[in-house]
Scaffold this active site. Structure first.
Site, PDB file in Angstrom:
ATOM      1  N   MET A 104      14.075  83.774  22.787  1.00 27.74           N
ATOM      2  CA  MET A 104      14.737  85.277  22.600  1.00 27.74           C
ATOM      3  C   MET A 104      14.213  86.054  23.108  1.00 27.74           C
ATOM      4  SD  MET A 104      17.084  84.791  19.070  1.00 27.74           S
ATOM      5  CE  MET A 104      15.560  85.366  17.875  1.00 27.74           C
ATOM      6  N   HIS A 142       4.480  81.846  23.192  1.00 30.62           N
ATOM      7  CA  HIS A 142       5.737  81.356  23.965  1.00 30.62           C
ATOM      8  C   HIS A 142       4.635  80.847  25.150  1.00 30.62           C
ATOM      9  CE1 HIS A 142       8.092  84.397  21.812  1.00 30.62           C
ATOM     10  NE2 HIS A 142       8.836  83.283  22.050  1.00 30.62           N
TER      11      HIS A 142
HETATM   12  O1  PAF Z   1      12.952  80.288  18.295  1.00 27.05           O
HETATM   13  C1  PAF Z   1      13.754  80.999  18.769  1.00 27.05           C
HETATM   14  O2  PAF Z   1      13.358  81.843  19.477  1.00 27.05           O
HETATM   15  C2  PAF Z   1      15.118  80.652  18.838  1.00 27.05           C
HETATM   16  O3  PAF Z   1      15.625  80.429  17.531  1.00 27.05           O
HETATM   17  C3  PAF Z   1      15.693  79.792  19.838  1.00 27.05           C
HETATM   18  C4  PAF Z   1      15.320  78.401  19.796  1.00 27.05           C
HETATM   19  C5  PAF Z   1      15.482  80.096  21.344  1.00 27.05           C
HETATM   20  C6  PAF Z   1      17.281  80.022  19.934  1.00 27.05           C
HETATM   21  O4  PAF Z   1      17.820  80.873  19.884  1.00 27.05           O
END
Ligand code: PAF
Length: 277
Positions: A27, A34
């Protein structure tokens, strides 16, 4: 690295790929956690796609959708540096055209932990991730263990719906003091940031008791709550459940998930550890 803003652009890009595609759904408001997923995908696949989409259907009516941090340029820089081949940045109308009426749900696993206080959250996650899987058609998709329940739910969904991909859960990345990295950490004031580490410290206290021989779930929870409750504004949950299916247990005899959610100021944070012999 290519930036793909529409579904049509993503499909054209995808159709031209000959090797395996790894996928990191996000998101945005990306951080080192990430980056670790993107780096792992880049080593295990020919191409890696990152999606950046603040998914409205996984936020409750009183949650932080509007103020969720949006940092696109920094996110693109992080993706490039971590080895992504493409970043998909759809908008809300593309993902949810007017009249959208199709949902993917996973029963039982989603009624526990975060599902109790965020009733439609996992329905939003499973629906958007299914759509993204269909669009990206990855061989492997990477998620963080910090969202342990999400990782379990998505693993189960992919297995039970025969999705032709592997869901890979990667270790939590932590700050120097142990706080689990999260996009929501940037909401914390300096004072709240100091208190936030209480989540990790509660889990560490439970781990220490467990390694000292304590197996009783009530006692382990009490140990954690004694550290956590005085330092946060509200404990949402601190639970120890089977790591396999989130079933309730009285004693930790096999792999267990110890998961916590608490409010520090108005920010809801989560963290977890696995307890195993
Ligand atoms: O973990 C996240 O950032 C969100 O829940 C995801 C998996 C991208 C779904 O919108």
């Amino acid at each position: 690295m290519e930036t793909l803003a529409t579904i049509a652009q993503l499909r054209t890009w995808r159709n031209a790929r000959l090797g395996s595609v790894g996928f990191v759904p996000t998101m945005g408001a990306l951080h080192e956690g990430h980056a670790s997923l993107v780096r792992r995908s880049a080593t295990e696949n020919v191409d890696t796609v990152v999606s950046i989409f603040v998914n409205p259907t996984q936020f409750g009516p009183t949650e932080d959708l509007d103020k969720y941090p949006r940092t696109l340029q920094a996110d693109l820089d992080l993706c490039r540096a971590a080895g992504a081949s493409a970043v998909f940045t759809p908008d809300k109308l593309m993902m949810y055209p007017p009249g959208f009426a199709t949902w993917v749900t996973v029963d039982r696993l989603t009624n526990k932990l975060c599902g109790k206080s965020r009733p439609d959250h996992f329905r939003g996650v499973t629906t958007v991730v299914t759509k993204l899987f269909n669009l990206v058609q990855p061989a492997r998709a990477y998620f963080g263990q910090k969202d342990a329940q999400q990782a379990l739910v998505l693993t189960r969904m992919a297995q039970e719906l025969d999705m032709p991909l592997q869901v890979i859960t990667c270790p939590i990345v932590r700050e120097h003091d142990g706080l689990a990295m999260s996009s929501r950490n940037r909401y914390l004031s300096d004072a709240d940031r100091q208190r936030a580490v209480a989540l990790t410290q509660a889990l560490q206290a439970i781990q220490a008791a467990f390694h000292g021989g304590q197996r009783d779930v009530v006692s382990l929870r009490q140990t954690g709550l004694a550290v956590l409750a005085p330092r946060v504004d509200r404990v949402d949950y601190l639970e120890i459940l089977s790591a396999h299916d989130l079933a309730e247990i009285g004693r930790v005899e096999s792999r267990a998930l110890c998961a916590v959610a608490a409010f520090v100021g108005t920010t809801r944070l989560i963290d977890n550890v696995i307890l195993e012999g």
